[in-house]
Design a protein around this motif. Structure first.
Motif, PDB file in Angstrom:
ATOM      1  N   PRO A 128       0.843  -1.205   0.000  1.00 34.61           N
ATOM      2  CA  PRO A 128       0.000   0.000   0.000  1.00 34.61           C
ATOM      3  C   PRO A 128       0.875   1.251   0.000  1.00 34.61           C
ATOM      4  O   PRO A 128       1.807   1.372   0.791  1.00 34.61           O
ATOM      5  N   GLY A 129       0.603   2.165  -0.917  1.00 28.40           N
ATOM      6  CA  GLY A 129       1.412   3.381  -0.995  1.00 28.40           C
ATOM      7  C   GLY A 129       2.642   3.235  -1.868  1.00 28.40           C
ATOM      8  O   GLY A 129       3.315   4.232  -2.170  1.00 28.40           O
ATOM      9  N   GLY A 130       2.990   2.012  -2.226  1.00 23.76           N
ATOM     10  CA  GLY A 130       4.104   1.775  -3.138  1.00 23.76           C
ATOM     11  C   GLY A 130       5.419   2.357  -2.667  1.00 23.76           C
ATOM     12  O   GLY A 130       5.808   2.227  -1.501  1.00 23.76           O
ATOM     13  N   ALA A 131       6.111   3.048  -3.570  1.00 26.24           N
ATOM     14  CA  ALA A 131       7.437   3.579  -3.279  1.00 26.24           C
ATOM     15  C   ALA A 131       7.415   4.685  -2.230  1.00 26.24           C
ATOM     16  O   ALA A 131       8.433   4.946  -1.576  1.00 26.24           O
ATOM     17  N   VAL A 132       6.275   5.323  -2.036  1.00 28.76           N
ATOM     18  CA  VAL A 132       6.182   6.351  -0.984  1.00 28.76           C
ATOM     19  C   VAL A 132       6.335   5.701   0.384  1.00 28.76           C
ATOM     20  O   VAL A 132       7.039   6.227   1.272  1.00 28.76           O
ATOM     21  N   THR A 133       5.694   4.567   0.558  1.00 33.17           N
ATOM     22  CA  THR A 133       5.784   3.836   1.831  1.00 33.17           C
ATOM     23  C   THR A 133       7.215   3.417   2.117  1.00 33.17           C
ATOM     24  O   THR A 133       7.746   3.663   3.201  1.00 33.17           O
ATOM     25  N   THR A 134       7.856   2.760   1.152  1.00 33.83           N
ATOM     26  CA  THR A 134       9.230   2.297   1.379  1.00 33.83           C
ATOM     27  C   THR A 134      10.224   3.455   1.376  1.00 33.83           C
ATOM     28  O   THR A 134      11.281   3.365   1.994  1.00 33.83           O
ATOM     29  N   GLY A 135       9.876   4.568   0.715  1.00 31.50           N
ATOM     30  CA  GLY A 135      10.733   5.751   0.774  1.00 31.50           C
ATOM     31  C   GLY A 135      10.809   6.320   2.186  1.00 31.50           C
ATOM     32  O   GLY A 135      11.869   6.753   2.645  1.00 31.50           O
ATOM     33  N   PHE A 136       9.670   6.296   2.894  1.00 33.44           N
ATOM     34  CA  PHE A 136       9.660   6.727   4.298  1.00 33.44           C
ATOM     35  C   PHE A 136      10.580   5.829   5.131  1.00 33.44           C
ATOM     36  O   PHE A 136      11.391   6.315   5.928  1.00 33.44           O
ATOM     37  N   ALA A 137      10.461   4.503   4.954  1.00 28.73           N
ATOM     38  CA  ALA A 137      11.315   3.569   5.696  1.00 28.73           C
ATOM     39  C   ALA A 137      12.782   3.808   5.371  1.00 28.73           C
ATOM     40  O   ALA A 137      13.651   3.719   6.251  1.00 28.73           O
ATOM     41  N   LEU A 138      13.076   4.133   4.121  1.00 27.29           N
ATOM     42  CA  LEU A 138      14.455   4.392   3.702  1.00 27.29           C
ATOM     43  C   LEU A 138      15.054   5.577   4.453  1.00 27.29           C
ATOM     44  O   LEU A 138      16.181   5.506   4.962  1.00 27.29           O
ATOM     45  N   VAL A 139      14.307   6.666   4.545  1.00 26.82           N
ATOM     46  CA  VAL A 139      14.809   7.868   5.231  1.00 26.82           C
ATOM     47  C   VAL A 139      15.107   7.574   6.705  1.00 26.82           C
ATOM     48  O   VAL A 139      16.167   7.943   7.233  1.00 26.82           O
ATOM     49  N   ILE A 140      14.189   6.906   7.381  1.00 25.35           N
ATOM     50  CA  ILE A 140      14.385   6.603   8.804  1.00 25.35           C
ATOM     51  C   ILE A 140      15.539   5.625   8.986  1.00 25.35           C
ATOM     52  O   ILE A 140      16.325   5.747   9.947  1.00 25.35           O
ATOM     53  N   ALA A 141      15.702   4.676   8.075  1.00 23.86           N
ATOM     54  CA  ALA A 141      16.797   3.711   8.178  1.00 23.86           C
ATOM     55  C   ALA A 141      18.152   4.408   8.045  1.00 23.86           C
ATOM     56  O   ALA A 141      19.112   4.064   8.746  1.00 23.86           O
ATOM     57  N   VAL A 142      18.243   5.380   7.170  1.00 20.29           N
ATOM     58  CA  VAL A 142      19.493   6.155   7.042  1.00 20.29           C
ATOM     59  C   VAL A 142      19.815   6.860   8.358  1.00 20.29           C
ATOM     60  O   VAL A 142      20.966   6.843   8.834  1.00 20.29           O
ATOM     61  N   LEU A 143      18.799   7.478   8.971  1.00 26.25           N
ATOM     62  CA  LEU A 143      19.000   8.142  10.260  1.00 26.25           C
ATOM     63  C   LEU A 143      19.416   7.137  11.335  1.00 26.25           C
ATOM     64  O   LEU A 143      20.221   7.453  12.224  1.00 26.25           O
ATOM     65  N   ALA A 144      18.889   5.912  11.256  1.00 27.65           N
ATOM     66  CA  ALA A 144      19.230   4.885  12.237  1.00 27.65           C
ATOM     67  C   ALA A 144      20.685   4.448  12.102  1.00 27.65           C
ATOM     68  O   ALA A 144      21.364   4.206  13.106  1.00 27.65           O
ATOM     69  N   VAL A 145      21.177   4.337  10.878  1.00 27.80           N
ATOM     70  CA  VAL A 145      22.594   3.999  10.669  1.00 27.80           C
ATOM     71  C   VAL A 145      23.475   5.062  11.329  1.00 27.80           C
ATOM     72  O   VAL A 145      24.423   4.751  12.065  1.00 27.80           O
ATOM     73  N   ILE A 146      23.156   6.319  11.095  1.00 25.02           N
ATOM     74  CA  ILE A 146      23.940   7.411  11.681  1.00 25.02           C
ATOM     75  C   ILE A 146      23.847   7.385  13.200  1.00 25.02           C
ATOM     76  O   ILE A 146      24.829   7.637  13.906  1.00 25.02           O
ATOM     77  N   ALA A 147      22.675   7.039  13.722  1.00 21.42           N
ATOM     78  CA  ALA A 147      22.469   7.019  15.174  1.00 21.42           C
ATOM     79  C   ALA A 147      23.364   5.990  15.862  1.00 21.42           C
ATOM     80  O   ALA A 147      23.748   6.191  17.019  1.00 21.42           O
ATOM     81  N   THR A 148      23.696   4.891  15.195  1.00 16.84           N
ATOM     82  CA  THR A 148      24.575   3.899  15.835  1.00 16.84           C
ATOM     83  C   THR A 148      25.961   4.490  16.098  1.00 16.84           C
ATOM     84  O   THR A 148      26.610   4.123  17.083  1.00 16.84           O
ATOM     85  N   PHE A 149      26.404   5.409  15.252  1.00 16.07           N
ATOM     86  CA  PHE A 149      27.682   6.083  15.487  1.00 16.07           C
ATOM     87  C   PHE A 149      27.540   7.108  16.604  1.00 16.07           C
ATOM     88  O   PHE A 149      28.490   7.365  17.349  1.00 16.07           O
ATOM     89  N   LEU A 150      26.356   7.668  16.742  1.00 14.17           N
ATOM     90  CA  LEU A 150      26.100   8.627  17.820  1.00 14.17           C
ATOM     91  C   LEU A 150      26.173   7.932  19.179  1.00 14.17           C
ATOM     92  O   LEU A 150      26.713   8.482  20.147  1.00 14.17           O
ATOM     93  N   VAL A 151      25.657   6.700  19.255  1.00 13.57           N
ATOM     94  CA  VAL A 151      25.639   5.957  20.518  1.00 13.57           C
ATOM     95  C   VAL A 151      27.025   5.433  20.867  1.00 13.57           C
ATOM     96  O   VAL A 151      27.498   5.569  21.999  1.00 13.57           O
ATOM     97  N   ASN A 152      27.686   4.795  19.899  1.00 13.82           N
ATOM     98  CA  ASN A 152      29.019   4.235  20.151  1.00 13.82           C
ATOM     99  C   ASN A 152      29.786   4.185  18.840  1.00 13.82           C
ATOM    100  O   ASN A 152      29.702   3.207  18.090  1.00 13.82           O
ATOM    101  N   PRO A 153      30.559   5.236  18.540  1.00 18.13           N
ATOM    102  CA  PRO A 153      31.266   5.295  17.259  1.00 18.13           C
ATOM    103  C   PRO A 153      32.289   4.186  17.071  1.00 18.13           C
ATOM    104  O   PRO A 153      32.543   3.755  15.940  1.00 18.13           O
TER     105      PRO A 153
END
Length: 470
Positions: free
Chosen positions: A400-425
Motif C-alpha cells: 500500500p502506498g508503493g514507493a512512498v511507503t518504502t521511501g519513508f522507511a528508507l529515510v528513517i533507516a538512514v537516520l538509524a545507521v547514523i544514530a549507531t555512530f552517535l551511541v558508540n562510534p
C-alpha cells in the motif's frame, strides 16, 4: 555480466544444497517473526531510557514502529515476487546487481551473527538473577545456549520451527502475566524520574537529554522490532510462499506493535526510568520481589531463548544462500541428511559465542542494529528500484502506498545507521570495517566464482532475459 563471472554447477552441487520444502504455513511464519523479536521486549530496549529518557525513547519508538511497518509492507511485496532463501539479499540482487546483493547479504549477516551474542548476555543476566544451578559466570550459559539450540536446528527445520512456536507462545503468556502485575505498580511519576541535563537543547522531564536524546534512543527502539525482516528467509521451506510469507510477516508485525506499547509504558511506569535504564532484566526488576516477578523471570527466559533460537535459523539461511550462489565459500551451504546447512549453523555460532564473552549486551546490540539498519536502507532502495524498473513484475501482494511507503522507511533507516555512530562510534566503526572486509573479499575473489544456476542468480538471469526481449 560486467564485473562478475558466473559458472554453471552440476545437479549434484545443488542436490547437496537443498532445504526442506513445504515445512511452514503462514501461522508458523508469524510465530517465527514474533520469535525473532520477542527477546527485545524482555531486555535491551530499556538502555534507550539512558540515552533519551522515557519521552525520547517513546518518540523514537513511534518513529521506528512506523519505519518497520513500512519496511514489512515493502518486504511482503518483495517476498511474494521473489520467494527464495536469500531474503533481503535476493531482493537486492535482482534490483541492484551482484554488488548490491552481496552488500545487503553482508549487512544482514552482521546483524544476525551479532544479535544472538547480545541476547546470550541477557539470557545470562536472567539466569544469574534466578540463581539457577549456582551459576554466577555467564560464559557457561552462553556456551550451553549455542550448543543446545544449534543442535536442535541441525535436526531439521520442521522440528526447529515447531519448538520455536511453542517457546514463543510461552513468552507471550509471560508478557501477559507481566502486564497484569505491572498495572498495580504503575505510577506516572516514574516515567519522568531521571535527572534533567539543563545544558541540552530542549531538555525537560520528558526529554532529560533534550532533542538529541530522541536520535540517540533510536537504536534501542529498533530492538522492539529487530529481525522481523527475517521471515522471508524461510521462503524455500514454506508451502505456497507467495501467499504465506506476506501474511506471516504482516501478522507478526501486528503482534509486535501491541507488545512494544505494553512493555514500554508498563515497565517504565512500574520500575522507574532511572532504575530501568541500566537493568539487564527490566521486566523482573520493575515488579520487585513478588511471585509475579519470579514467574516473569522464568518465562522471560523463554522470550530470550525464542529470539536466540530463531535468529540462529536466520543467520544460517542467509549464509546458506550467499554460499550456495558462490559469494562466500561454497562449503558453508552443504546440507546434512535432514536438509539443514551444517557449517552455516556452526561457524556463525562460534563467532557469536566469542563475541558474547565480552558480556556487553548494550554494545553488541548497537553493533547488530548497525547491520540491520544498513540492510534496511539497501532493501528499501531495492523495492523502489524494482517498482520503477520492473513495474510489470508479477507481485501477488503489492505494498500500500508503493514507493512512498518504502521511501519513508528508507529515510528513517538512514537516520538509524547514523544514530549507531552517535551511541558508540567505536562499535559502529568496527562493524563498518567488517563490512568493508567482506566487500573487499568479493571484489578480489568471489565475484569471479558466482554460481549461475543457483536460485538467486537465476532470478537475476530471468530478469535480464526479459529485459533483452523487450
Amino acid at each position: 555480466m560486467a564485473g562478475v563471472e558466473e559458472h554453471l554447477e552440476s545437479a549434484d552441487y545443488l542436490q547437496k544444497r537443498q532445504l526442506k520444502s513445504g515445512s511452514a504455513g503462514w501461522l508458523l511464519l508469524a510465530g517465527l517473526g514474533v520469535s525473532y523479536v520477542i527477546s527485545g521486549d524482555y531486555s535491551g530496549w530499556n538502555f534507550g531510557l539512558e540515552q533519551g529518557g522515557f519521552g525520547g525513547l517513546a518518540i523514537a519508538a513511534v518513529i521506528i514502529a512506523g519505519m518497520y511497518l513500512a519496511l514489512v509492507l515493502g518486504m511482503a511485496e518483495l517476498s511474494s515476487a521473489l520467494p527464495a532463501a536469500g531474503g533481503g539479499y535476493t531482493f537486492a540482487r535482482r534490483a541492484l546487481g551482484p554488488w548490491g546483493g552481496f552488500a545487503t547479504g553482508t549487512a544482514i549477516l552482521i546483524e544476525y551473527a551479532i544479535a544472538p551474542a547480545a541476547i546470550a548476555t541477557f539470557i545470562g543476566a536472567y539466569v544469574e538473577s534466578l540463581g539457577l544451578f549456582g551459576i554466577t559466570n555467564g560464559w557457561w550459559i552462553y556456551l550451553a545456549a549455542y550448543a543446545l539450540f544449534i543442535g536442535i536446528h541441525l535436526s531439521g527445520v520442521g522440528e526447529a520451527l515447531k519448538v520455536m512456536f511453542v517457546i514463543t507462545a510461552i513468552a507471550l503468556v509471560g508478557l501477559l502475566v507481566f502486564a497484569i502485575a505491572a498495572i498495580g505498580h504503575f505510577d506516572i511519576a516514574n516515567l519522568t524520574d531521571m535527572a534533567v541535563d539543563t545544558t541540552a537543547a530542549g531538555a525537560s522531564s520528558w526529554l532529560p537529554h533534550g532533542y538529541i536524546g530522541i536520535w540517540a534512543a533510536i537504536p534501542f527502539a529498533i530492538w522492539f522490532f529487530l529481525a522481523i525482516e527475517g521471515v522471508p528467509l524461510a521462503a524455500e521451506e514454506t508451502a505456497n510462499p507467495e501467499r504465506n510469507v506476506p501474511r506471516g510477516i504482516i501478522a507478526g508485525m501486528g503482534v509486535l506493535l501491541v507488545t512494544c506499547v505494553t512493555v514500554l509504558f508498563l515497565t517504565t511506569g512500574a520500575g522507574g526510568a532511572e532504575a530501568m535504564s541500566t537493568s539487564g532484566n527490566p521486566l523482573v526488576e520493575a515488579l520487585g520481589d513478588g511471585t509475579a516477578a519470579k514467574v516473569v523471570n522464568y518465562i522471560g527466559l523463554a522470550g530470550l531463548i525464542a529470539s536466540f533460537f530463531s535468529i540462529i535459523y536466520a543467520y544460517s539461511r542467509q549464509l546458506f544462500a550467499l554460499s550456495r550462489a558462490g559469494y562466500l565459500p561454497r562449503a558453508l551451504s552443504v546440507t546434512n541428511k535432514r536438509k539443514a546447512p551444517t557449517l552455516a549453523l556452526i561457524i556463525p555460532g562460534i563467532i557469536g559465542f566469542v563475541l558474547s564473552l565480552t558480556g556487553q549486551g548494550d554494545l553488541l546490540l548497537n553493533m547488530a542494529v548497525f547491520g540491520a539498519a544498513l540492510s534496511y536502507v539497501l532493501m528499501m532502495i531495492s523495492h523502489i528500484v524494482l517498482r520503477v524498473r520492473e513495474p510489470n513484475m508479477p507481485r501477488p501482494y503489492r505494498t500500500p502506498g508503493g514507493a512512498v511507503t518504502t521511501g519513508f522507511a528508507l529515510v528513517i533507516a538512514v537516520l538509524a545507521v547514523i544514530a549507531t555512530f552517535l551511541v558508540n562510534p567505536v562499535a559502529a566503526g568496527w562493524c563498518l570495517a567488517v563490512f568493508a572486509a567482506f566487500m573487499l573479499y568479493f571484489a578480489v575473489y568471489s565475484r569471479h566464482k558466482l554460481v549461475a544456476n543457483s536460485p538467486d542468480e537465476e532470478f537475476a538471469m530471468l530478469a535480464r532475459a526479459e529485459s533483452e526481449l523487450k
